[in-house]
Design an enzyme around this catalytic site. Structure first.
Site: not given
Ligand code: R5P
Length: 306
Positions: A202-203
């Site tokens: 996840v960014k």
């Protein structure tokens, strides 16, 4: 013609050596299939399970962003210093030499512009086309709390399903609307939802307070965006704090390619992420590389492409 009689005598089955079966070290990824792990290991260096991804996908909704006017000129020289390149398929095919060996994280959602509601995205790449360009991961924006939250979560789910069919991991990107605070409560909610729905990493954004809890509460690796251009020392401090508090690296764009010396800056970011260098020492590295002329070269030498 092989000598059939001799084959057995020459074989060695190392009977005293048990076959090893090591756990896959990347957070939350041990149960994945071989292809997924192999692609993730191209993005997150196996030595430290960290990455310096170079994000250059901004044009998909904001056009020719400063520093990305000519990706062929400004970004190609940086590729050797990145662990992965986050990019759209259009920019990839039109500007990036196919000889590069760095993994591609393919921007796979889009459908809006800065002139309209940002959360109004759809899936923008067929999985077959992602395979065709040899994507190592798919990237999809998720707007928790946004006007089109439901649709963007649906995009994530579809991309995860498609990626799983082909062994390609998905990176969820937590898009934060202007009206939402980028605090630990929000980021913890958004990143956890993305992981629960199947994102392999996840960014998100760094937050000054509570980021360690955000990272701990997300069962897959987090990488942080750089956000708007900051003074170099501040961007390095943010990267340092993020990895110290549990991030698995950065997916940084403007704080690298909008620098006066982008090649110097990406090496300074690498020093922080992969060598745990302090921001101050990494900034000194930036200044010394910059004064030595790093960052002004164009994409000419073959070796720069790889
Ligand atoms: C934004 O939606 C894009 O995905 C960018 O890749 C992202 O914002 C990271 O770039 P930056 O470090 O410039 O924020």
């Amino acid at each position: 013609m092989p000598d059939a009689d001799d084959i057995l005598e020459r074989k060695n089955f190392y009977l005293e050596v048990p076959q090893t079966s090591k756990a896959f070290a990347l957070k939350g990824s041990n149960a994945l299939d071989w292809g997924m792990k192999n692609r993730l290991a191209r993005i997150f260096l196996p030595d430290d399970c960290r990455t310096v991804m170079l994000a250059v996908d901004h044009g998909y909704f904001q056009g020719p962003t400063t520093g990305l006017e000519r990706i062929d000129v400004t970004i190609c020289p940086l590729i050797p210093y990145a662990d992965a390149l986050m990019i759209t398929r259009g920019a990839l095919r039109s500007t990036i030499p196919p000889e590069i060996t760095k993994p591609v994280v393919l921007r796979s959602s889009g459908g809006q512009s800065i002139l309209k509601e940002l959360s109004n995205e759809r899936i923008a790449v067929d999985i077959e086309d992602a395979v065709r360009v040899n994507a190592s991961a798919l990237a999809v924006q998720v707007y928790i709390g946004g006007v089109h939250e439901h649709e963007s979560i649906g995009n994530l789910v579809e991309i995860v399903n498609a990626g799983n069919r082909h062994g390609i991991p998905t990176m969820a990107v937590t898009g934060v609307g202007k009206e939402l605070a980028r605090d630990a409560k929000y980021l913890g909610l958004a990143t956890r939802i993305c992981a629960e729905l199947g994102a392999n990493f996840v960014k998100t954004y760094y937050c000054e307070k509570g980021f360690a809890a955000v990272a701990a509460g997300c069962p897959v690796p987090l990488v942080i965006a750089g956000g708007k251009k900051l003074p170099e020392i501040d961007a390095l401090r943010m990267a340092y704090r993020a990895v110290s508090e549990g991030a698995a690296g950065v997916d940084m764009g403007r704080n690298i390619f909008q620098c006066d010396a982008p090649k110097a800056m990406i090496q300074a970011v690498r020093a922080v992420v992969h060598e745990n260098e302090t921001p101050e020492r990494a900034y000194d590295l930036y200044l010394s590389l910059k004064s030595a002329g790093e960052g002004s070269e164009l994409c000419t030498a073959k070796t720069q492409l790889r």
